[in-house]
Design a protein around this motif. Sequence first.
Motif, PDB file in Angstrom:
ATOM      1  N   ARG A 138     -16.654 -97.680   3.521  1.00  0.00           N
ATOM      2  CA  ARG A 138     -16.231 -96.278   3.487  1.00  0.00           C
ATOM      3  C   ARG A 138     -14.867 -96.138   2.819  1.00  0.00           C
ATOM      4  N   ARG A 139     -13.988 -97.120   3.041  1.00  0.00           N
ATOM      5  CA  ARG A 139     -12.661 -97.056   2.411  1.00  0.00           C
ATOM      6  C   ARG A 139     -12.772 -97.194   0.893  1.00  0.00           C
ATOM      7  N   ASP A 196     -15.187-100.238  14.642  1.00  0.00           N
ATOM      8  CA  ASP A 196     -14.331 -99.885  13.512  1.00  0.00           C
ATOM      9  C   ASP A 196     -12.901-100.397  13.709  1.00  0.00           C
ATOM     10  N   VAL A 197     -12.388-100.305  14.931  1.00  0.00           N
ATOM     11  CA  VAL A 197     -11.023-100.777  15.199  1.00  0.00           C
ATOM     12  C   VAL A 197     -10.927-102.278  14.956  1.00  0.00           C
ATOM     13  N   ALA A 198     -11.915-103.033  15.419  1.00  0.00           N
ATOM     14  CA  ALA A 198     -11.894-104.485  15.218  1.00  0.00           C
ATOM     15  C   ALA A 198     -11.955-104.830  13.736  1.00  0.00           C
ATOM     16  N   GLN A 219      -4.496 -95.924  12.249  1.00  0.00           N
ATOM     17  CA  GLN A 219      -5.558 -95.562  13.189  1.00  0.00           C
ATOM     18  C   GLN A 219      -4.917 -94.965  14.420  1.00  0.00           C
ATOM     19  N   MET A 220      -5.371 -93.789  14.822  1.00  0.00           N
ATOM     20  CA  MET A 220      -4.780 -93.108  15.970  1.00  0.00           C
ATOM     21  C   MET A 220      -5.824 -92.918  17.060  1.00  0.00           C
ATOM     22  N   ASP A 221      -5.422 -93.147  18.311  1.00  0.00           N
ATOM     23  CA  ASP A 221      -6.285 -92.868  19.458  1.00  0.00           C
ATOM     24  C   ASP A 221      -6.150 -91.398  19.829  1.00  0.00           C
ATOM     25  N   ILE A 278     -11.270 -92.261  17.966  1.00  0.00           N
ATOM     26  CA  ILE A 278     -10.239 -92.679  17.021  1.00  0.00           C
ATOM     27  C   ILE A 278     -10.295 -91.818  15.762  1.00  0.00           C
ATOM     28  N   ARG A 279      -9.159 -91.791  15.074  1.00  0.00           N
ATOM     29  CA  ARG A 279      -9.092 -91.167  13.746  1.00  0.00           C
ATOM     30  C   ARG A 279      -8.454 -92.177  12.794  1.00  0.00           C
ATOM     31  N   ILE A 280      -8.995 -92.255  11.600  1.00  0.00           N
ATOM     32  CA  ILE A 280      -8.489 -93.158  10.574  1.00  0.00           C
ATOM     33  C   ILE A 280      -7.791 -92.328   9.505  1.00  0.00           C
TER      34      ILE A 280
END
Length: 288
Positions: A12-13, A102-104, A236-238, A243-245
């Motif tokens: 996706r990035r 996704d976070v990992a 990355q924000m909780d 989460i939001r990237i």
Amino acid sequence: MAPRTNPTLRQRRLGAELRRMREQAGFGGSELGRAVGMNPAQVTQMEAGKIGISVERLRTVAATCMCANEPLITALANIITEREKPGWWEEYRGVISTDFVDVAEFESHARRLTTFTMAFVPGLLQTGRYAAAVFAETFPPLPRHEVDLRTAFRMQRQRIVRSGTTPYTAFVHEAALRMKFSGPAVLTEQLSALIEDSEQPTISIRVIPFEVDAMPSSNENFTYADGPIPELDTAQMDTGLGIRIFDAPSHTAKFRSLLARFDSYALSKEDSRGFIESIKKEVESKHA
């Protein structure tokens, strides 16, 4: 080849960077498609990470969009050509929330990780009992098996910083050091683990004490990941809804600015270790 139904974060990035490249050139999807031999649907799928492209096509798109940023093009080409084995987190795909996966993946490709937390100790430094206690406080309450699954997943994520392969800085507000998830025994164990972690050469724990005035507002915990080049940095924000990237240059610049200010307000690594030790002793003395 059929479009991917669940593109990875990296896929996706790559698509997001291609979209940014097109938009900066002022092209619509149809215009770019005509120029590089793709139909509009293919351009949309490419930018969503649902179909892959070759390095040759990447360079054609870059040239068409007048992108002369060779370090960026090379970094994107490396994403295309990397042939890594599936990450350990893929075993959890379809079993645990996609946000966790996704976070990992996000952390695994970072050259350096920096976090800020205000309500609890950073996940990458939590003990098993502390992590389970945090997940047990989720609302609505999670079933026990889900708490256990999330805790096990978090413990595996920690290998990236405990192995020393990825330098890690944690800015931790004093409030997080005083929250008693499951009581003083769990907190004392967690503070002891932080003191031990703070002595590792690749881990820097920096405390922001209550006495700091005019600390910049940040209502959510976040992680900043340095990429191979600054253009591929990511935050990355909780949030309460997941989460939001953030990967847009304006967003990453904001997070870098916040971290620079935290750096100026936080105690040094050595003073932070002493501060954590003082809180640990305080908790022990109150509940002896």
